[in-house]
Design an enzyme around this catalytic site. Structure first.
Site, short mmCIF file in Angstrom:
data_model
loop_
_atom_site.label_atom_id
_atom_site.label_comp_id
_atom_site.label_asym_id
_atom_site.label_seq_id
_atom_site.Cartn_x
_atom_site.Cartn_y
_atom_site.Cartn_z
CG HIS A 183 -2.05 -0.98 1.08
ND1 HIS A 183 -2.39 -1.85 2.08
CD2 HIS A 183 -2.88 -1.24 0.06
CE1 HIS A 183 -3.40 -2.59 1.68
NE2 HIS A 183 -3.71 -2.25 0.46
NE ARG A 288 -4.67 -6.39 -9.58
CZ ARG A 288 -4.06 -5.46 -10.33
NH1 ARG A 288 -4.52 -4.21 -10.33
NH2 ARG A 288 -3.01 -5.76 -11.06
NE ARG A 322 -8.26 -10.60 -10.86
CZ ARG A 322 -6.99 -10.31 -10.58
NH1 ARG A 322 -6.04 -10.59 -11.46
NH2 ARG A 322 -6.67 -9.73 -9.45
CD GLU A 419 -4.43 -15.67 -14.11
OE1 GLU A 419 -3.65 -14.86 -13.56
OE2 GLU A 419 -5.64 -15.70 -13.87
CG ASN A 441 1.85 -9.61 -12.99
OD1 ASN A 441 2.57 -9.09 -13.83
ND2 ASN A 441 1.01 -8.92 -12.25
CG ASP A 442 -0.40 -15.54 -11.32
OD1 ASP A 442 0.49 -15.82 -10.51
OD2 ASP A 442 -1.51 -15.11 -10.97
NE ARG A 452 3.27 -11.04 -9.90
CZ ARG A 452 2.76 -9.94 -9.35
NH1 ARG A 452 3.45 -8.83 -9.39
NH2 ARG A 452 1.58 -9.96 -8.76
CB CYS A 489 -4.73 -6.93 -17.71
SG CYS A 489 -4.98 -8.58 -17.03
#
Length: 534
Positions: A183, A288, A322, A419, A441-442, A452, A489
């Site tokens: 955050h 998200r 998502r 992914e 990413n995944d 990552r 994305c």
């Protein structure tokens, strides 16, 4: 005697340049804690300290806005949760002092969050640490740490409230640990505060003159003239690039040879819309929904309001939401389960299908919210075609119920994230999806078996690895042949250095972090695909 020049390197969290003196965080020397004679008095002191911490957090929250307010709202909610003081009371009644009991309870919770396979929940450890330390300071009568203006703050980590209390003008942050998706990192990017994480444990003298190039993950201690010259040149280039990015942000994204590229924005929380000009993007490529699970299982109305807010803000532009990407050992009571290998366990759509009662609540909220804009639904972690059909059956069932109830709803397109390698290798098997969105990413983690989020594996977990890029190109080629929309994305889309590779691989739609919209459009403008085909 001052230190000779040396360099510490880490991972970029918020690009930018800062020059100043090192201010090392205090090693929390605890004030003397005087125990009360009775357990009731000890517990009463704890509760008074929690209330004092809650009052300070609430005061700070009322002055904040957007993501900062949401973070502090989460902390207020956690401070108001009876679970922590109730568990601490059990320890107090067994003879523990209030400060030790509170530390033990919160440390246990922090450890649970830190062990999560999902970076989103690991990032929440900073909030819990913040809560723990604020109550402990109240218990012990300790004061808040004051960071000098213009300093380079050096610490193991930094809590959200410590970040929000300080004016970072001219300064920066260097963390020995930390996370680029925390955050505080998110707040730093929004506010333009240079920040680097994972620099390790090398000794740095307090007040040492320092140069920070956060975009390069580079901290130069006691720099010589040559290092200063290089840093100043880098800062000038950075400032020039920011001017160019600001110029490109409101323009459509087009390559040098005239090929349009759709640029969407990623959103992690509806509050982020306060800082984004919808006119600068083609829509929301990824919204998200994990934020909804901060306080446990969200009800239908809470979800409906969140989705509706973003859809109305988008003004008819597509918003791709998502579905719940929970799983593994995420601390969502009543939803997730404990597993020995959560990385390969019940995650994303697998978990939603395994817990249809919870999934149906989200489905109803999405269908109802769809009336207020151009909604698209994206299923995460799909690995076999059957999962799409099972999810669609649940959507159909809830549409039928809403129709009987006379509740307005919209029928959205349902696509999937790419992914898992099984989808990227054989995309033709998943033709029932309305669209593909590559989660770089995944996909990168699964293809290369490298997290990552691990600083030690940063040079291995790279989306530009030929194996990953060949799969991205394979999915893009299938989309072009079949007429199926394909975008990306993941974080790779927000990296101007990777954008040419992604476009050359055949992608014509990217969804990026809000702070990178202009930079990505500028990178696209420099691409000439005709030169590549010649």
């Amino acid at each position: 005697m001052s230190q000779a020049e040396f360099v510490l390197t880490g991972l970029p969290a918020s690009a930018g340049f800062a020059r100043g003196l090192i201010f090392s965080a205090a090693k929390s020397e605890r004030g003397a804690y005087v125990r009360h004679k009775s357990t009731d008095a000890e517990y009463a002191h704890l509760m008074a300290s929690i209330e004092q911490a809650m009052a300070k957090t609430t005061e700070l929250m009322e002055k904040a806005s957007g993501d900062a307010a949401d973070i502090l709202e989460f902390q207020v909610a956690m401070l108001g949760d009876d679970t922590f003081p109730d568990t601490a009371r059990d320890l107090i009644e067994k003879g523990a002092a209030a400060d030790i009991a509170w530390s033990e309870v919160l440390d246990r919770e922090i450890e649970n969050y830190a062990l999560s396979e999902e970076e989103y929940f690991r990032a929440r450890t900073a909030d819990l640490t913040d809560i723990r330390d604020r109550v402990l300071r109240s218990l012990r009568g300790d004061s808040e740490e004051e960071i000098p203006p213009g300093a380079i703050y050096l610490a193991d980590d930094i809590t959200p409230s410590a970040f929000l209390f300080h004016d970072w003008t001219g300064g920066g942050i260097a963390l020995r640990q930390g996370s680029a998706t925390s955050h505080v990192a998110m707040l730093a990017r929004q506010r333009g505060v240079p920040m680097v994480v994972g620099i390790g444990s090398g000794h740095v003298d307090n007040d040492a003159p320092t140069l920070l190039d956060a975009g390069a993950g580079r901290l130069v201690i006691s720099p010589a003239e040559a290092a200063i010259t290089i840093w100043e040149a880098g800062r000038a280039d950075f400032e020039a690039a920011a001017v160019i990015a600001a110029r490109f942000a409101p323009k459509p994204a087009v390559t040098a040879d005239g090929i349009p590229i759709a640029v969407h924005v990623n959103i992690a929380d509806p509050a982020e819309t306060e800082h984004i000009d919808i006119g600068h993007v083609d829509g929301v490529g990824l919204m998200r929904t994990e934020f909804l699970y901060n306080h446990g299982l969200p009800d239908e109305e809470a979800q409906f309001r969140a989705y509706r807010k973003v859809l109305e803000w988008a003004g008819g532009k597509p918003v791709t939401i998502r579905t719940a990407d929970a799983g593994g050992d995420k601390p969502v009571p009543g939803f997730t389960i404990e597993e020995s290998n959560p990385f390969l366990g019940l995650r994303g759509i697998r978990l939603c299908l395994a817990k249809p009662k919870i999934f149906r609540v989200q489905i109803r909220a999405l269908l109802r919210a769809g009336v207020y804009g151009n909604l698209k639904i994206m299923l995460p972690m799909v690995s076999v075609p059957k999962e799409i059909e099972q999810a669609r059956a649940l959507f159909d069932a809830e549409m039928g119920k809403l129709a009987i109830e006379g509740v307005a709803f919209a029928i959205p397109e349902i696509g999937i994230m790419v992914e898992v390698p099984s989808v990227a290798i054989t995309p033709e098997r998943f033709s029932s999806a309305a669209f593909f969105s590559i989660g770089s990413n995944d996909l990168t983690q699964y293809v290369l078996a490298a997290s990552r989020d691990s600083g030690a594996l940063a040079n291995l977990a790279r989306t530009d690895d030929p194996a990953v890029m060949s799969l991205i190109a394979n999915v893009a080629a299938h989309g072009a042949r079949s007429g199926l929309p394909v975008g990306l994305c993941g974080d790779a889309a927000s990296d101007p250095a990777l954008v040419p590779l992604l476009v050359e691989a055949g992608l014509r739609s990217l969804s990026v972090a809000a702070s990178r919209i202009g930079a990505v459009k500028a990178a696209i403008a420099g691409i000439n695909l005709m030169d590549k085909s010649a």
